[in-house]
Design a protein around this motif. Structure first.
Motif, short mmCIF file in Angstrom:
data_model
loop_
_atom_site.label_atom_id
_atom_site.label_comp_id
_atom_site.label_asym_id
_atom_site.label_seq_id
_atom_site.Cartn_x
_atom_site.Cartn_y
_atom_site.Cartn_z
N GLU A 183 0.83 -1.21 0.00
CA GLU A 183 0.00 0.00 0.00
C GLU A 183 0.87 1.26 0.00
O GLU A 183 0.58 2.21 -0.73
CB GLU A 183 -0.96 -0.02 1.19
N ASP B 295 1.09 4.22 -2.72
CA ASP B 295 0.95 5.62 -2.31
C ASP B 295 2.14 6.46 -2.81
O ASP B 295 1.96 7.57 -3.30
CB ASP B 295 0.85 5.75 -0.79
N LYS C 161 1.83 7.04 -6.43
CA LYS C 161 0.79 8.04 -6.70
C LYS C 161 1.39 9.44 -6.63
O LYS C 161 1.16 10.28 -7.50
CB LYS C 161 -0.35 7.90 -5.70
N GLU C 162 2.16 9.69 -5.56
CA GLU C 162 2.81 10.98 -5.39
C GLU C 162 3.83 11.24 -6.49
O GLU C 162 3.83 12.28 -7.14
CB GLU C 162 3.55 11.03 -4.04
N ASN D 247 2.15 11.35 -9.96
CA ASN D 247 0.96 12.18 -10.06
C ASN D 247 -0.24 11.41 -10.62
O ASN D 247 -0.89 11.84 -11.56
CB ASN D 247 1.29 13.38 -10.96
N ASP E 21 -3.86 10.05 -10.99
CA ASP E 21 -5.19 10.58 -10.71
C ASP E 21 -5.92 9.73 -9.67
O ASP E 21 -5.81 8.51 -9.66
CB ASP E 21 -6.07 10.55 -11.97
N ASP E 22 -6.71 10.41 -8.84
CA ASP E 22 -7.51 9.71 -7.83
C ASP E 22 -8.43 8.66 -8.43
O ASP E 22 -8.66 7.62 -7.83
CB ASP E 22 -8.36 10.71 -7.03
N ASP E 23 -8.97 8.93 -9.62
CA ASP E 23 -9.94 7.99 -10.20
C ASP E 23 -9.32 6.63 -10.53
O ASP E 23 -9.98 5.62 -10.39
CB ASP E 23 -10.67 8.58 -11.42
N TYR F 298 -6.32 5.67 -9.05
CA TYR F 298 -5.58 5.29 -7.85
C TYR F 298 -6.33 4.22 -7.05
O TYR F 298 -5.74 3.22 -6.64
CB TYR F 298 -5.30 6.53 -6.99
N GLY F 299 -7.63 4.42 -6.86
CA GLY F 299 -8.44 3.45 -6.11
C GLY F 299 -8.44 2.09 -6.78
O GLY F 299 -8.29 1.05 -6.12
N ASN F 300 -8.59 2.08 -8.10
CA ASN F 300 -8.58 0.82 -8.86
C ASN F 300 -7.22 0.13 -8.74
O ASN F 300 -7.16 -1.09 -8.56
CB ASN F 300 -8.87 1.08 -10.34
#
Length: 133
Positions: free
Chosen positions: A19, A23, A26-27, A30, A32-34, A36-38
């Protein structure tokens, strides 16, 4: 092309390392949140499968996770040291006889959350690709 790789012993508590890895990606990239969850759900599900089914919870066996970023595709490769499995003959988790079973949804989830799923090396390697702009 950017790539990062980590390896963890097959212990459930190491999922939090995965995890953090996601994370950090992601940083760094960059993401996207949309998606990132998937990514979070599909990749941790895949690593969970590698620990539990692939390596049979044997902490002497490792799971490796690598990430490759090219153009607008981010690809995660999950590899275990198990026997592999027949990924062409999986029970459908949505069929009536399987709907109440607690397991068997992992690969179904991965296929729904990723843009591409590929199995290699008799199922010991899973590649999950996600597209973004």
């Amino acid at each position: 092309m950017n790539s990062i790789k980590i390896q963890i012993p097959s212990l459930n508590e190491n999922i939090r390392i995965i995890e953090s890895f996601i994370d950090n990606a992601k940083e760094k990239y960059n993401i996207d949140d949309d998606i990132y969850g998937n990514i979070m759900i599909a990749v941790t599900e895949s690593v969970n499968n590698a620990i539990k089914h692939g390596n049979q919870n044997n902490k002497k066996k490792n799971v490796s996770l690598s990430l490759i970023l090219e153009d607008n595709v981010i690809c995660f490769t999950i590899e275990d040291e198990g026997e592999g499995f027949d990924y062409n003959n999986l029970p459908d988790p949505t069929s009536p006889e399987n709907i109440d079973k607690p397991s068997g949804r992992g690969i179904f989830l991965m296929k729904h959350l990723s843009d591409e799923v590929a199995f290699e090396n008799d199922g010991r390697v899973v590649k999950l690709s996600f597209y973004f702009n």
